[in-house]
Design a protein around this motif. Structure first.
Motif, PDB file in Angstrom:
ATOM      1  N   LYS A   1       0.832  -1.187   0.000  1.00  0.00           N
ATOM      2  CA  LYS A   1       0.000   0.000   0.000  1.00  0.00           C
ATOM      3  C   LYS A   1       0.873   1.245   0.000  1.00  0.00           C
ATOM      4  CE  LYS A   1      -3.794  -2.149   2.567  1.00  0.00           C
ATOM      5  NZ  LYS A   1      -4.621  -2.082   3.802  1.00  0.00           N
ATOM      6  N   VAL A   2       0.488   2.214  -0.814  1.00  0.00           N
ATOM      7  CA  VAL A   2       1.209   3.486  -0.835  1.00  0.00           C
ATOM      8  C   VAL A   2       1.046   4.149   0.528  1.00  0.00           C
ATOM      9  CG1 VAL A   2       1.322   5.774  -1.881  1.00  0.00           C
ATOM     10  CG2 VAL A   2       0.913   3.764  -3.316  1.00  0.00           C
ATOM     11  N   GLY A   3       2.181   4.590   1.104  1.00  0.00           N
ATOM     12  CA  GLY A   3       2.158   5.250   2.405  1.00  0.00           C
ATOM     13  C   GLY A   3       2.527   4.363   3.569  1.00  0.00           C
ATOM     14  N   GLU A   4       2.507   3.031   3.395  1.00  0.00           N
ATOM     15  CA  GLU A   4       2.860   2.163   4.511  1.00  0.00           C
ATOM     16  C   GLU A   4       4.369   1.972   4.572  1.00  0.00           C
ATOM     17  OE1 GLU A   4       1.597  -1.906   4.504  1.00  0.00           O
ATOM     18  OE2 GLU A   4       1.970  -2.156   2.367  1.00  0.00           O
ATOM     19  N   THR A   5       4.859   1.545   5.717  1.00  0.00           N
ATOM     20  CA  THR A   5       6.282   1.278   5.925  1.00  0.00           C
ATOM     21  C   THR A   5       6.472  -0.220   6.115  1.00  0.00           C
ATOM     22  OG1 THR A   5       6.674   3.446   6.929  1.00  0.00           O
ATOM     23  CG2 THR A   5       8.281   1.720   7.389  1.00  0.00           C
ATOM     24  N   LYS A   6       7.339  -0.817   5.322  1.00  0.00           N
ATOM     25  CA  LYS A   6       7.615  -2.249   5.393  1.00  0.00           C
ATOM     26  C   LYS A   6       8.896  -2.475   6.194  1.00  0.00           C
ATOM     27  CE  LYS A   6       5.454  -4.767   3.243  1.00  0.00           C
ATOM     28  NZ  LYS A   6       4.178  -5.469   3.565  1.00  0.00           N
ATOM     29  N   SER A   7       8.866  -3.458   7.079  1.00  0.00           N
ATOM     30  CA  SER A   7      10.015  -3.787   7.923  1.00  0.00           C
ATOM     31  C   SER A   7      10.539  -5.174   7.563  1.00  0.00           C
ATOM     32  CB  SER A   7       9.626  -3.748   9.402  1.00  0.00           C
ATOM     33  OG  SER A   7       9.173  -2.470   9.774  1.00  0.00           O
ATOM     34  N   PHE A   8      11.861  -5.305   7.516  1.00  0.00           N
ATOM     35  CA  PHE A   8      12.491  -6.571   7.151  1.00  0.00           C
ATOM     36  C   PHE A   8      13.667  -6.864   8.077  1.00  0.00           C
ATOM     37  CE2 PHE A   8      10.672  -4.806   3.260  1.00  0.00           C
ATOM     38  CZ  PHE A   8       9.899  -5.862   2.820  1.00  0.00           C
ATOM     39  N   ASN A   9      13.933  -8.153   8.296  1.00  0.00           N
ATOM     40  CA  ASN A   9      15.118  -8.621   9.006  1.00  0.00           C
ATOM     41  C   ASN A   9      15.902  -9.522   8.059  1.00  0.00           C
ATOM     42  OD1 ASN A   9      14.491  -7.623  11.805  1.00  0.00           O
ATOM     43  ND2 ASN A   9      12.687  -8.875  11.426  1.00  0.00           N
ATOM     44  N   PHE A  10      17.223  -9.398   8.079  1.00  0.00           N
ATOM     45  CA  PHE A  10      18.016 -10.214   7.162  1.00  0.00           C
ATOM     46  C   PHE A  10      19.453 -10.290   7.651  1.00  0.00           C
ATOM     47  CE2 PHE A  10      18.209  -5.863   5.837  1.00  0.00           C
ATOM     48  CZ  PHE A  10      19.461  -5.654   5.294  1.00  0.00           C
ATOM     49  N   LYS A  11      20.265 -11.040   6.910  1.00  0.00           N
ATOM     50  CA  LYS A  11      21.645 -11.263   7.289  1.00  0.00           C
ATOM     51  C   LYS A  11      22.449 -11.560   6.038  1.00  0.00           C
ATOM     52  CE  LYS A  11      24.293 -13.959  10.683  1.00  0.00           C
ATOM     53  NZ  LYS A  11      24.178 -14.990  11.748  1.00  0.00           N
ATOM     54  N   ALA A  12      23.689 -11.096   6.001  1.00  0.00           N
ATOM     55  CA  ALA A  12      24.591 -11.383   4.880  1.00  0.00           C
ATOM     56  C   ALA A  12      25.880 -11.987   5.419  1.00  0.00           C
ATOM     57  CB  ALA A  12      24.895 -10.109   4.099  1.00  0.00           C
ATOM     58  N   ILE A  13      26.492 -12.865   4.625  1.00  0.00           N
ATOM     59  CA  ILE A  13      27.766 -13.476   4.985  1.00  0.00           C
ATOM     60  C   ILE A  13      28.663 -13.530   3.756  1.00  0.00           C
ATOM     61  CG2 ILE A  13      26.894 -14.879   6.902  1.00  0.00           C
ATOM     62  CD1 ILE A  13      26.652 -17.213   4.997  1.00  0.00           C
ATOM     63  N   ALA A  14      29.946 -13.747   3.961  1.00  0.00           N
ATOM     64  CA  ALA A  14      30.903 -13.878   2.851  1.00  0.00           C
ATOM     65  C   ALA A  14      32.049 -14.768   3.296  1.00  0.00           C
ATOM     66  CB  ALA A  14      31.418 -12.514   2.415  1.00  0.00           C
ATOM     67  N   CYS A  15      32.749 -15.359   2.302  1.00  0.00           N
ATOM     68  CA  CYS A  15      33.933 -16.161   2.614  1.00  0.00           C
ATOM     69  C   CYS A  15      35.019 -15.882   1.589  1.00  0.00           C
ATOM     70  CB  CYS A  15      33.599 -17.648   2.650  1.00  0.00           C
ATOM     71  SG  CYS A  15      33.253 -18.357   1.043  1.00  0.00           S
ATOM     72  N   ALA A  16      36.240 -16.213   1.962  1.00  0.00           N
ATOM     73  CA  ALA A  16      37.395 -15.916   1.113  1.00  0.00           C
ATOM     74  C   ALA A  16      37.716 -17.047   0.152  1.00  0.00           C
ATOM     75  CB  ALA A  16      38.623 -15.612   1.987  1.00  0.00           C
ATOM     76  N   ASN A  17      37.008 -18.169   0.206  1.00  0.00           N
ATOM     77  CA  ASN A  17      37.255 -19.284  -0.706  1.00  0.00           C
ATOM     78  C   ASN A  17      35.924 -19.931  -1.054  1.00  0.00           C
ATOM     79  OD1 ASN A  17      36.631 -21.304   1.374  1.00  0.00           O
ATOM     80  ND2 ASN A  17      38.523 -20.554   2.335  1.00  0.00           N
ATOM     81  N   ASP A  18      35.986 -21.038  -1.775  1.00  0.00           N
ATOM     82  CA  ASP A  18      34.760 -21.686  -2.236  1.00  0.00           C
ATOM     83  C   ASP A  18      34.284 -22.793  -1.304  1.00  0.00           C
ATOM     84  OD1 ASP A  18      34.847 -20.054  -4.408  1.00  0.00           O
ATOM     85  OD2 ASP A  18      35.848 -21.508  -5.710  1.00  0.00           O
ATOM     86  N   ALA A  19      34.963 -23.007  -0.194  1.00  0.00           N
ATOM     87  CA  ALA A  19      34.633 -24.157   0.647  1.00  0.00           C
ATOM     88  C   ALA A  19      33.372 -23.934   1.468  1.00  0.00           C
ATOM     89  CB  ALA A  19      35.797 -24.471   1.584  1.00  0.00           C
ATOM     90  N   TRP A  20      33.110 -22.731   1.885  1.00  0.00           N
ATOM     91  CA  TRP A  20      31.958 -22.392   2.715  1.00  0.00           C
ATOM     92  C   TRP A  20      31.908 -23.244   3.978  1.00  0.00           C
ATOM     93  CZ3 TRP A  20      29.434 -18.022   2.392  1.00  0.00           C
ATOM     94  CH2 TRP A  20      29.386 -17.346   1.172  1.00  0.00           C
TER      95      TRP A  20
ATOM     96  N   GLN B   1      33.019 -22.055   6.749  1.00  0.00           N
ATOM     97  CA  GLN B   1      32.664 -21.058   7.745  1.00  0.00           C
ATOM     98  C   GLN B   1      32.591 -19.700   7.050  1.00  0.00           C
ATOM     99  OE1 GLN B   1      35.827 -21.022  10.616  1.00  0.00           O
ATOM    100  NE2 GLN B   1      37.191 -19.815   9.324  1.00  0.00           N
ATOM    101  N   ALA B   2      31.948 -18.768   7.698  1.00  0.00           N
ATOM    102  CA  ALA B   2      31.869 -17.419   7.144  1.00  0.00           C
ATOM    103  C   ALA B   2      33.073 -16.614   7.620  1.00  0.00           C
ATOM    104  CB  ALA B   2      30.579 -16.748   7.600  1.00  0.00           C
ATOM    105  N   ASP B   3      33.799 -16.014   6.668  1.00  0.00           N
ATOM    106  CA  ASP B   3      34.919 -15.140   7.040  1.00  0.00           C
ATOM    107  C   ASP B   3      34.423 -13.748   7.409  1.00  0.00           C
ATOM    108  OD1 ASP B   3      37.124 -16.994   6.519  1.00  0.00           O
ATOM    109  OD2 ASP B   3      36.403 -16.891   4.450  1.00  0.00           O
ATOM    110  N   TRP B   4      33.234 -13.401   6.928  1.00  0.00           N
ATOM    111  CA  TRP B   4      32.591 -12.141   7.325  1.00  0.00           C
ATOM    112  C   TRP B   4      31.116 -12.408   7.561  1.00  0.00           C
ATOM    113  CZ3 TRP B   4      28.545  -9.558   4.890  1.00  0.00           C
ATOM    114  CH2 TRP B   4      28.197  -8.327   5.470  1.00  0.00           C
ATOM    115  N   ASP B   5      30.596 -11.864   8.643  1.00  0.00           N
ATOM    116  CA  ASP B   5      29.204 -12.092   9.027  1.00  0.00           C
ATOM    117  C   ASP B   5      28.616 -10.748   9.445  1.00  0.00           C
ATOM    118  OD1 ASP B   5      26.811 -12.723  10.344  1.00  0.00           O
ATOM    119  OD2 ASP B   5      27.589 -14.628  11.083  1.00  0.00           O
TER     120      ASP B   5
END
Length: 423
Positions: free
Chosen positions: A368-387, A389-393
């Motif tokens: 709806k126009v005028g409403e505010t949407k709220s979201f929760n999320f998370k991003a991660i990254a790693c320095a190699n292809d093994a995954w 563990q996360a090198d950055w969280d």
């Protein structure tokens, strides 16, 4: 001596209350509107604690504001109970004895509470007559659930409201070339605890006034006669067509002003006033058990959410997940977390410290126009292809997005500061 002690105790209590914060009193007297709950039901020993749609007893509003009642038959002299706000679920959807206090009770019956099996206390009536019927009344205007009880000669369960379902009808009008077909059919969206049924239909504005009918394939049945202003409240349809005959909502034939002695042959159209060409709209059609039918139209926005993580340094791959995709349904690519990645969503390559998530991660939605949407999320990254563990969280992130119209929003996470910005 007891009177003196009681007086001193009352005085101490009064002084203690004077020292209480104003916030506590404000909370206590904030009325509870149970219509905001998905349901409001009695569950307990009188229903065998089953907590399902077949045994829970639904409260119905009385003629007094913030007052609800239900009848039950006591299965024993002592009956524990609670209130349920979502059928089948406990704890977060359960109102326990700690939130209640006794109102008016029959002589010989008492109210108490004790620890239950979950997060909440069990409320308890003691002194009931086995197999006798009682009417429970709950009053919530003071911010607590005041529970009263009265004997009744027989267990009379309030008749459940019968929803009025619009079967075999379509939205046919300027928004779809006056065509029926499955995509234009009215499908039940929600049914409320008071028996109201709501339907939704999304369409694109043609500009100016738009006519339509709620009608069967051959136009012999349906509703019309409503004039709708966008973003205003519900208005009623004033005419209906049953078996090809036009009547008012009470079933009385409508005379044709141009043909004395004959009934009106066509309801005409309902009209949506002053639409904007290309704008997105949602039509709501609501019925109640009295077979009244209402309609309103709100402007909505078609939005797209895209995602990017910057300043990732030497990390090679990145990943994101959160409430944008429903119940965090994308999974995680970290082996030690034992969660599989959803098919088709591969980890994203980091180029010059930036991970731009491709179109498969985009989220298309309406709001709806005028409403505010709220979201929760998370991003991660790693320095190699093994995954392994996360090198950055990023940790748990959140953002709020104000919907101003049709728009693409880019959610940007800064890996260095873990701050979120919206482009």
């Amino acid at each position: 001596m007891k009177k003196i002690l009681s007086f001193l105790a009352a005085g101490a209590l009064a002084l203690g209350l004077i020292g209480c914060s104003g916030d506590l009193h404000d909370d206590e007297f904030n009325p509870i509107d149970t219509s905001k709950f998905e349901t409001f039901e009695l569950c307990g020993a009188m229903t065998d604690w089953k907590n399902d749609a077949g045994t829970n007893l639904k409260f119905t509003p009385t003629e007094n504001a913030y007052e609800y009642s239900v009848t039950f038959t006591a299965k024993d002299a002592e009956q524990g109970f609670c209130f349920i706000t979502k059928t089948g679920l406990w704890d977060d959807y359960q109102i326990g004895g700690e939130s209640m206090k006794a109102g008016t009770l029959p002589e010989g019956i008492s109210f108490s509470s004790k620890a239950g099996e979950g997060k909440h206390e069990d409320a308890i009536f003691s002194g009931l007559t086995k197999d006798a019927a009682y009417k429970m009344t709950v009053e919530t205007s003071s911010g607590v659930y005041v529970v009263s009880l009265a004997s009744t000669e027989a267990p009379v369960a309030p008749a459940a409201p019968v929803p009025y379902v619009l079967s075999g009808l379509f939205i046919k009008g300027a928004m779809n070339g006056w065509k029926d077909g499955l995509k234009n059919a009215l499908m039940t969206f929600t049914t409320s605890m008071n028996g109201e049924v709501e339907y939704q239909y999304d369409f694109v504005g043609a500009g100016g006034d738009m006519g339509f009918k709620v009608a069967s394939t051959n136009y012999n049945d349906g509703y019309s006669g409503a004039e709708i202003i966008v973003n205003a409240d519900y208005v009623p349809f004033t005419q209906m067509r049953v078996g090809g005959k036009v009547t008012d909502l009470e079933g009385n034939p409508i005379p044709d002003p141009g043909k004395p002695g004959e009934n009106l042959g066509d309801t005409g159209n309902s009209t949506i006033k002053a639409t904007k060409a290309g704008a997105n709209y949602r039509m709501y059609i609501k019925t109640n058990p009295d077979k009244e039918v209402f309609v309103k139209v709100e402007q909505i926005a078609a939005v797209k959410y895209k995602f990017k993580v910057i300043n990732l340094g030497n990390n090679a791959q990145a990943w994101i997940n959160g409430s944008f995709w429903g119940a965090w349904e994308l999974g995680w690519p970290i082996a030690s977390w034992n969660k599989a990645v959803k098919d088709g969503y591969a980890p994203v390559a980091v180029v010059d410290g930036v991970a731009e998530f491709p179109a498969v991660f985009d989220v298309d939605a309406v709001a709806k126009v005028g409403e505010t949407k709220s979201f929760n999320f998370k991003a991660i990254a790693c320095a190699n292809d093994a995954w392994g563990q996360a090198d950055w969280d990023s940790g748990d992130l959140a953002c709020e997005i104000e919907i101003t119209g049709d728009k693409t929003f880019v959610i940007v996470v800064d890996a260095e500061t873990k701050e979120v910005s919206i482009e």
